[in-house]
Motif scaffolding. Structure first.
Motif, mmCIF file in Angstrom:
data_model
loop_
_atom_site.group_PDB
_atom_site.id
_atom_site.type_symbol
_atom_site.label_atom_id
_atom_site.label_comp_id
_atom_site.label_asym_id
_atom_site.label_seq_id
_atom_site.Cartn_x
_atom_site.Cartn_y
_atom_site.Cartn_z
ATOM 1 N N MET A 1 -68.214 -16.058 41.592
ATOM 2 C CA MET A 1 -68.481 -17.532 41.691
ATOM 3 C C MET A 1 -67.417 -18.239 40.790
ATOM 4 N N GLY A 2 -66.847 -19.315 41.306
ATOM 5 C CA GLY A 2 -65.908 -20.178 40.610
ATOM 6 C C GLY A 2 -66.446 -21.575 40.548
ATOM 7 N N PHE A 3 -66.010 -22.375 39.418
ATOM 8 C CA PHE A 3 -66.313 -23.600 39.302
ATOM 9 C C PHE A 3 -65.427 -24.336 38.676
ATOM 10 N N GLN A 4 -65.285 -25.793 39.009
ATOM 11 C CA GLN A 4 -64.707 -26.719 38.156
ATOM 12 C C GLN A 4 -65.468 -27.639 37.482
ATOM 13 N N THR A 5 -64.990 -28.363 36.255
ATOM 14 C CA THR A 5 -65.484 -29.237 35.566
ATOM 15 C C THR A 5 -64.673 -30.728 35.622
ATOM 16 N N PRO A 6 -64.981 -31.161 36.696
ATOM 17 C CA PRO A 6 -64.393 -32.588 36.835
ATOM 18 C C PRO A 6 -65.154 -33.632 36.210
ATOM 19 N N GLN A 7 -64.844 -34.679 35.766
ATOM 20 C CA GLN A 7 -65.458 -35.996 34.946
ATOM 21 C C GLN A 7 -65.255 -37.313 36.043
ATOM 22 N N PRO A 8 -65.572 -37.192 37.263
ATOM 23 C CA PRO A 8 -65.602 -38.426 37.897
ATOM 24 C C PRO A 8 -66.243 -39.651 37.471
ATOM 25 N N THR A 9 -65.390 -40.610 37.765
ATOM 26 C CA THR A 9 -66.142 -42.093 37.184
ATOM 27 C C THR A 9 -67.356 -42.352 38.047
ATOM 28 N N LEU A 10 -68.441 -43.183 37.435
ATOM 29 C CA LEU A 10 -69.495 -43.583 38.125
ATOM 30 C C LEU A 10 -69.080 -44.496 39.306
ATOM 31 N N SER A 11 -67.999 -45.108 39.248
ATOM 32 C CA SER A 11 -67.744 -45.886 40.474
ATOM 33 C C SER A 11 -67.358 -45.073 41.507
ATOM 34 N N GLU A 12 -66.543 -43.706 41.255
ATOM 35 C CA GLU A 12 -66.231 -43.090 42.294
ATOM 36 C C GLU A 12 -67.664 -42.425 42.821
ATOM 37 N N LEU A 13 -68.304 -41.871 41.930
ATOM 38 C CA LEU A 13 -69.668 -41.201 42.545
ATOM 39 C C LEU A 13 -70.472 -42.104 43.343
ATOM 40 N N LEU A 14 -70.682 -43.352 43.108
ATOM 41 C CA LEU A 14 -71.299 -44.406 43.944
ATOM 42 C C LEU A 14 -70.654 -44.405 45.257
ATOM 43 N N ARG A 15 -69.265 -44.461 45.371
ATOM 44 C CA ARG A 15 -68.691 -44.726 46.473
ATOM 45 C C ARG A 15 -69.031 -43.388 47.349
ATOM 46 N N ARG A 16 -68.862 -42.351 46.787
ATOM 47 C CA ARG A 16 -68.827 -41.303 47.657
ATOM 48 C C ARG A 16 -70.207 -40.744 48.094
ATOM 49 N N ILE A 17 -71.313 -41.303 47.293
ATOM 50 C CA ILE A 17 -72.887 -41.193 47.870
ATOM 51 C C ILE A 17 -73.215 -42.174 48.897
ATOM 52 N N SER A 18 -72.535 -43.345 48.887
ATOM 53 C CA SER A 18 -72.564 -44.423 49.916
ATOM 54 C C SER A 18 -72.097 -43.924 51.084
ATOM 55 N N ARG A 19 -71.059 -43.139 51.200
ATOM 56 C CA ARG A 19 -70.685 -42.595 52.291
ATOM 57 C C ARG A 19 -70.914 -41.317 52.768
ATOM 58 N N GLY A 20 -71.758 -40.825 52.086
ATOM 59 C CA GLY A 20 -72.588 -39.408 52.416
ATOM 60 C C GLY A 20 -71.765 -38.314 52.056
ATOM 61 N N PRO A 212 -69.793 -36.165 33.281
ATOM 62 C CA PRO A 212 -69.121 -34.882 33.258
ATOM 63 C C PRO A 212 -70.095 -34.377 34.426
ATOM 64 N N SER A 213 -69.187 -33.088 35.088
ATOM 65 C CA SER A 213 -70.019 -32.463 36.250
ATOM 66 C C SER A 213 -69.403 -30.890 36.034
ATOM 67 N N ILE A 214 -70.436 -30.093 36.772
ATOM 68 C CA ILE A 214 -70.032 -28.556 37.121
ATOM 69 C C ILE A 214 -70.234 -28.661 38.490
ATOM 70 N N GLU A 215 -68.904 -28.118 39.165
ATOM 71 C CA GLU A 215 -68.803 -28.290 40.670
ATOM 72 C C GLU A 215 -68.523 -26.769 41.174
ATOM 73 N N LEU A 216 -69.854 -25.980 41.627
ATOM 74 C CA LEU A 216 -69.532 -24.820 42.247
ATOM 75 C C LEU A 216 -68.890 -24.694 43.518
ATOM 76 N N ASP A 217 -67.947 -23.711 43.583
ATOM 77 C CA ASP A 217 -67.047 -23.651 44.734
ATOM 78 C C ASP A 217 -67.805 -22.835 46.111
ATOM 79 N N LYS A 218 -67.127 -22.766 47.129
ATOM 80 C CA LYS A 218 -67.650 -22.331 48.127
ATOM 81 C C LYS A 218 -67.788 -20.872 48.159
ATOM 82 N N GLN A 219 -67.398 -20.179 47.222
ATOM 83 C CA GLN A 219 -67.830 -18.577 47.096
ATOM 84 C C GLN A 219 -68.954 -18.373 46.267
ATOM 85 N N THR A 220 -69.848 -19.506 45.752
ATOM 86 C CA THR A 220 -70.875 -19.213 44.922
ATOM 87 C C THR A 220 -71.880 -18.411 45.788
ATOM 88 N N SER A 221 -72.558 -17.385 45.304
ATOM 89 C CA SER A 221 -73.463 -16.284 46.213
ATOM 90 C C SER A 221 -74.646 -17.126 46.066
#
Length: 616
Positions: A1-20, A212-221
C-alpha cells in the motif's frame, strides 16, 4: 500500500466535487450533520484553523471496486466525469462544505430538535471586521430563504433574501466566497473601507484555505482498506458494523472473479427488509441483529468458539455470510409465527429483540425438528425463562452464544445434554409483580402476552386476542380497577400500577370501563355485551380475576387472589416454582393513604383510562 499526503485547497476540492471527480463509496451513510455543526465548521474555515485530515482512495484498484455515488447535494447531470477519488473519511465535512459553499448555498440539514430544515449561512461583515479573532458570533445560520420570522412565521424580523437586502444588512453569503461573484458583491457594499478589510482579513484567507489529506493509491489491498474503515471515524460518526462489512464484502476479489460484479450487502439486506415488512412484529430487527444471527451460525459450525460479539462480526468472511444469510431470512418468518403463537403481536410488545436473534439461529440449526411437540415445548420454556427471568437485559452477546451451544441438544432431550444457563438461571419472585408497571420491563410484556394466550377474550366483544382481533380492536393493557377510582380511594400507587391490576382489553371496552368502580362497570357490561351475568363472569374470570371481588369492588381481595393466579401463569411458562416473598399481612386491605399520588410517570396507554368517558 502506498499513499500521498497532498494539501489541496478547499477551492480545488469544491471544484472536483462539483465535477464528480471526488465521490463516495455508495455504502456510506447519508448526510447527518445538524446546522450547528455546519456553522461551527464554517467558523473553523473562516478562522483558518485546521479541521482534520480527509482520507481518500484512488479508483481503478483491481482489488477494491466500490461503486461510487456523488456527494449529497451535487448535481452531476452536466459536465460530469468519472471519479478518480473516493472519500473514506471526511464525508460529513466535505458534504457540509460543498453544500454550504457551492451553488445557492442552501443546506438540507436538521435543527437541535431533529426537525428537517433548509439553512443558508452568512457572515456579518462589520462584526467580522471588528474582531477577526472572534468569528463565532459573525457566522450566521439563517433559513434557506434568507428570512428570519417570529410570531409563528407572521412577522419577518430579518430579510436577506436578495443581494440588495444582503448589502443593506451587511450579510455576506458564504457560498459567494469561492465564486468570482463574491468580489463583485463586495464592490457594491456601502463602506469601501470595511469591504476592503473584510476581503483582506476574511475572504482571501478563506479562498486559500487548504485541507490536509491522505490519498491511498491504486495498489491498496482490500484488507488495508478494511483496516482503514475500522480505525477512522473515531468521533461521533463512527461507522457501524454493517457499514464496515459492506466495505469489506464489496472488495472481495474472489466473489468479483466468480460473479463479475461486487457483492452489495445493502442489496442483500433489502431482501431481509422485505421479510420484515411482511411480519411487522419483527420490526425491531435491524442490520446488526441480522448479522449477529449469521455470525452465531458461522462460528457455531466453525473451528472457533460460538460468538455474537460485534467486534468478531468484523471478521466474518463473505462465503460464510452467503452460506447463512438466506437461511436466517427464511427462519425469520418462523420466528414471527412463533411469536404469534405466544400472543406477541406487535413489535412494541417484543420483550427482548436480541432473543429473536437466538430464535432465528435455533430454527436454522434445528430445522423442522424444532416444531416437534416435545421439542417445541422446551423451546417455549427456554423463551419464557429468558423473558420472565429478565436474562436478556445484560451480557446479551455472551448469552446468545451460550444458548446456541446449549439449547438444541437439551431441547431434543439428548442424553447428557446440559440444561441451558438461561433455563437454569431464571427465577421469578412474587414481589416482582408489584414493581412491573410499564412496558419498559420485559416481564411486563411477557405477562401481558401470557394473559392473552391463556384463553382470554375481550369483555365487551367476546373475541379472542389473536393477531387479527388484537389489531382490529386496538387491544392494549389497561387497569382492572380504574386509575381514577384507585386515586379517589387512595390505593397504594405500587398496587394500583402493578401488572396485577392490568389486563388486555379492547379500546372501546376500556372506554366503557372509564373511571368507575368495577361494581358499576360490570353491571354496565352485563347489558352492553348482551350476555348473561354468568357468561360475562366466565369471560372475566379467564383473565385470572376473582369476579366476586370485582363485582363487590373489593380491591384487596382482587389483588391478593390475582397475584397468586399470575404467579401460576409464570410458573407454568417457566417450568419452575416462583419464590414467595410478600408478607400476606402487609397488604393491609390493599389501600394505604398519604402517598397515593407519589407515583412514577404514567405509561401513555394508562393516561387514557383516567380521561376516558363512560360512553362509547
Amino acid at each position: 500500500m502506498g499513499f500521498q499526503t497532498p494539501q489541496p485547497t478547499l477551492s480545488e476540492l469544491l471544484r472536483r466535487i462539483s465535477r464528480g471527480e471526488i465521490q463516495l463509496p455508495d455504502f456510506q451513510r447519508g448526510y447527518v450533520w445538524d446546522e450547528e455543526r455546519i456553522r461551527s465548521l464554517l467558523v473553523t474555515i473562516a478562522q483558518g484553523h485546521p479541521l482534520g485530515v480527509v482520507m481518500t482512495l484512488q479508483t481503478g484498484n483491481d482489488q477494491v471496486r466500490f461503486k461510487p455515488k456523488p456527494i449529497e447535494g451535487t448535481d452531476l447531470a452536466q459536465g460530469a466525469v468519472e471519479p478518480t477519488l473516493l472519500v473514506l473519511d471526511g464525508q460529513q465535512r466535505l458534504t457540509s462544505l460543498s453544500q454550504a459553499l457551492s451553488g445557492g448555498g442552501v443546506v438540507k440539514t436538521h435543527d437541535a430538535r431533529k426537525k428537517v430544515v433548509e439553512r443558508r449561512f452568512f457572515i456579518d461583515i462589520e462584526q467580522a471586521v471588528k474582531d477577526p479573532r472572534n468569528l463565532d458570533a459573525a457566522v450566521k445560520s439563517l433559513p434557506g430563504d434568507g428570512m428570519v420570522r417570529e410570531n409563528f412565521g407572521k412577522d419577518v424580523v430579518l430579510d436577506v433574501s436578495t443581494q440588495e437586502k444582503q448589502l443593506e444588512h451587511g450579510y455576506f453569503p458564504v457560498n459567494l466566497g469561492y465564486d468570482d461573484k463574491g468580489t463583485a458583491w463586495l464592490f457594491e457594499y456601502a463602506d469601501p473601507e470595511v469591504s476592503k478589510a473584510f476581503l483582506n482579513a476574511i475572504l482571501t484567507p478563506m479562498k486559500s484555505y487548504a485541507i490536509p489529506s491522505i490519498e491511498l493509491d491504486k495498489q491498496t489491498s482490500k484488507e488495508a482498506v478494511a483496516t482503514v474503515f475500522e480505525k477512522v471515524n473515531q468521533g461521533g460518526m463512527k461507522l457501524t458494523v454493517f457499514e464496515l462489512l459492506t466495505a469489506k464484502f464489496a472488495g472481495d476479489a474472489d466473489y468479483y472473479s466468480a460473479a463479475g460484479t461486487d457483492f452489495r450487502l445493502k442489496d442483500d439486506w433489502a431482501q431481509t427488509e422485505r421479510v420484515i415488512r411482511k411480519h411487522p412484529v419483527l420490526e425491531s430487527i435491524e442490520e446488526t441483529e441480522f448479522l449477529q444471527a449469521v455470525m452465531l451460525l458461522a462460528s457455531h459450525r466453525g473451528e472457533s468458539a460460538t460468538t455474537a460479539r460485534k467486534d468478531d462480526i468484523l471478521g466474518l468472511q463473505l462465503p460464510d455470510y452467503r452460506a447463512w444469510a438466506g437461511e436466517v431470512r427464511e427462519a425469520m418468518a418462523w420466528v414471527a409465527h412463533f411469536l404469534e403463537d405466544q400472543h406477541v403481536h406487535a413489535a412494541r410488545d417484543v420483550p427482548y429483540p436480541p432473543q429473536l436473534v437466538a430464535l432465528a439461529a435455533l430454527r436454522v440449526l434445528m430445522g423442522e425438528e424444532i416444531d416437534v411437540h416435545g421439542i417445541n415445548a422446551r423451546i417455549r420454556q427456554w423463551y419464557w425463562c429468558g423473558v420472565l427471568g429478565e436474562l436478556y437485559s445484560s451480557s446479551t452477546e455472551s448469552r446468545l452464544a451460550r444458548d446456541i451451544d446449549q439449547v438444541p441438544e437439551w431441547a431434543r432431550g439428548a442424553e447428557g445434554a446440559t440444561v441451558p444457563r438461561t433455563v437454569e438461571d431464571a427465577n421469578f419472585v412474587e414481589s416482582r409483580l408489584h414493581s412491573l408497571k410499564t412496558r419498559n420491563a420485559a416481564a411486563y410484556k411477557g405477562i401481558h402476552a401470557l394473559l392473552m394466550a391463556n384463553g382470554t377474550k375481550d369483555w365487551l366483544h367476546n373475541q379472542p386476542f389473536d393477531r387479527a382481533h388484537y389489531r382490529e380492536l386496538a387491544v392494549d393493557i389497561h387497569h382492572v380497577f380504574p386509575k381514577a377510582w384507585c386515586m379517589k380511594n387512595e390505593v397504594d400507587p405500587e398496587l394500583r400500577e402493578s401488572i396485577v391490576n392490568k389486563t388486555p382489553l379492547a379500546r372501546k371496552t376500556n372506554q366503557l370501563v372509564g373511571g368507575a368502580s368495577p361494581a358499576e362497570y360490570m353491571s354496565k357490561l352485563d347489558s352492553r355485551a348482551q350476555l348473561s351475568a354468568a357468561e360475562l363472569d366466565a369471560i372475566v374470570a379467564a383473565h385470572q380475576i376473582d369476579v366476586a371481588a370485582l363485582r363487590t369492588g373489593s380491591f384487596a381481595a382482587f389483588f391478593t387472589r390475582r397475584r397468586e393466579a399470575l404467579l401460576g401463569l409464570v410458573e407454568a411458562a417457566m417450568g419452575k416454582r416462583a419464590a414467595r416473598d410478600v408478607d400476606r399481612d402487609a397488604l393491609g386491605g390493599g389501600m394505604e393513604s398519604g402517598d397515593a399520588f407519589a407515583d412514577e410517570p404514567d405509561d401513555p396507554q394508562d393516561v387514557e383510562e383516567a380521561e376516558s368517558t363512560e360512553a362509547i
